[in-house]
Design an enzyme around this catalytic site. Structure first.
Site: not given
Length: 398
Positions: A232-233
């Site tokens: 994830h970012f």
């Protein structure tokens, strides 16, 4: 094996229940697992195709992606899906030459304990631990894809197809700033927190499509304060420049595809700036190669995607390792500030009122200095990067 007793920030309303809930079906949470995903629908945003740097794109007067993110985020805010009232968090600029930004966010003190390895950047995905397939579908905002069209496409109601493993944008229920979201590439593939070329390009697309320099996308590797081992970012809006973005730099190399790599000069933490390139793809691939090099050599790192995807800061760090070895000063440790991507960029998220009131530039610099690699180690990892991106020697022979 180094272990550090970690208390990761809760990013989903269902994360807090995972310690006691080991069920895999019939959960009743409307999640993304096989028990609930069939028949689920969500808006789909398809960004336009990658353009060469010389091409002029037609810019709309208002970026649709920005209005979509903020509109959907505000809807979830009105529904009460966040764990605290973000408007109650106060912010100030710390006096000094860097202009560090301090925020008092006592809501992020709500955490659950876990054991977290800090000496291994690459770790296998563990479906028994919290991951983003367990979040409620109401926390999802829309699907996000790279496209091959001349213009972006928006489809307001599209099925979530498990066989396609869509990339999704979700709220962070413990937000730092307005519009704080998570970009989760190919969510149903259950990828560990490990950078790859396709995911980096997707994150650059998001930064570019938002068309707002105050919208930044960040990434934390394992060992550099990623708290969930599911790829994830993070991204949010902050209407002022980050101190990291204002740091001066010295060009070291330019790759064959036109990407300029510079060393930061006037910042308390050592790092690299990547910019230019013949295309967004070239910039993305070069940074991805550098990140993968760090991963393969077990170097924790953070990434800040800035200036609508035109600049990318890559910051190797060693704070968690020092912390586990007892090499972090007592004053810095007691403040419980984890130097993840936002703190490294100069946005200090403080959880105690006394730390906020007593915040100084000296303390912020000390935190970043503790996270920074030594000069000798920084040169070593730079040499690894230059080899990985096909440049044998930087300018000046450093």
């Amino acid at each position: 094996m180094l272990k550090n007793k970690r208390v990761p920030t809760v990013v989903s309303n269902y994360q807090k229940n995972e310690a006691s809930d080991g069920s895999v079906g019939g959960c009743g949470r409307n999640c993304l697992r096989a028990c609930c995903v069939n028949g689920a629908r969500l808006p789909l945003y398809v960004c336009k195709k990658v353009e060469d740097s010389g091409e002029k794109a037609r810019e709309p007067p208002v970026a649709f992606l920005e209005s979509l993110v903020l509109g959907e985020w505000e809807d979830r805010y009105q529904r009460g899906l966040f764990r605290y009232d973000l408007t109650a968090c106060v912010t100030k600029v710390i006096p000094g030459k860097y202009g560090f930004i301090a925020q008092l966010n006592e809501g992020r003190h709500l955490k659950r304990p876990t054991e977290f390895r800090v000496d291994k950047v690459l770790q296998s995905f563990d479906g028994n631990k919290f991951n983003f397939t367990k979040v409620s579908q109401e926390e999802l905002l829309f699907q996000f894809e790279a496209g091959e069209y001349e213009e972006a496409q928006f489809l307001p109601c599209m099925p979530l197809l498990a066989e396609n493993s869509p990339s999704v944008v979700a709220i962070n229920v413990s937000p730092i700033e307005y519009g704080h979201v998570l970009l989760i590439p190919r969510v149903l593939d259950c990828l560990p927190q490990r950078m790859d070329h396709k995911s980096m390009l997707l994150a650059l697309h998001m930064a570019s499509e938002a068309k707002n320099p105050y919208f930044r996308v960040g990434y934390n590797s394992l060992g550099a304060f990623a708290t969930i081992n599911h790829l994830h970012f993070q991204a949010y809006y902050l209407a002022m420049p980050f101190p990291l973005e204002k740091a001066s730099s010295r060009e070291m190399i330019t790759t064959d595809n036109g990407v300029k790599v510079s060393e930061l000069l006037s910042y308390p933490m050592r790092g690299l700036l990547f910019e230019d390139g013949n295309s967004m793809q070239d910039l993305s691939d070069t940074v991805s190669d550098a990140c993968i090099c760090f991963q393969n050599n077990n170097v924790p790192f953070n990434v800040l995607i800035s200036n609508c995807g035109r600049q990318i800061f890559l910051m190797p760090q060693c704070y968690a390792e020092k912390q586990a070895l007892g090499e972090v000063s007592t004053e810095v440790w007691e403040a419980q500030v984890n130097p993840a991507v936002w703190e490294i960029s100069g946005h200090m998220v403080l959880k105690r009122k006394e730390d906020y009131e007593g915040a100084t530039e000296e303390k912020a610099c000390r935190l970043l200095a503790d996270a920074s690699l030594s000069e000798e180690r920084f040169k070593e990892v730079n040499a690894l990067i230059f080899e990985a991106i096909g440049c044998s020697k930087p300018r000046g022979g450093a």
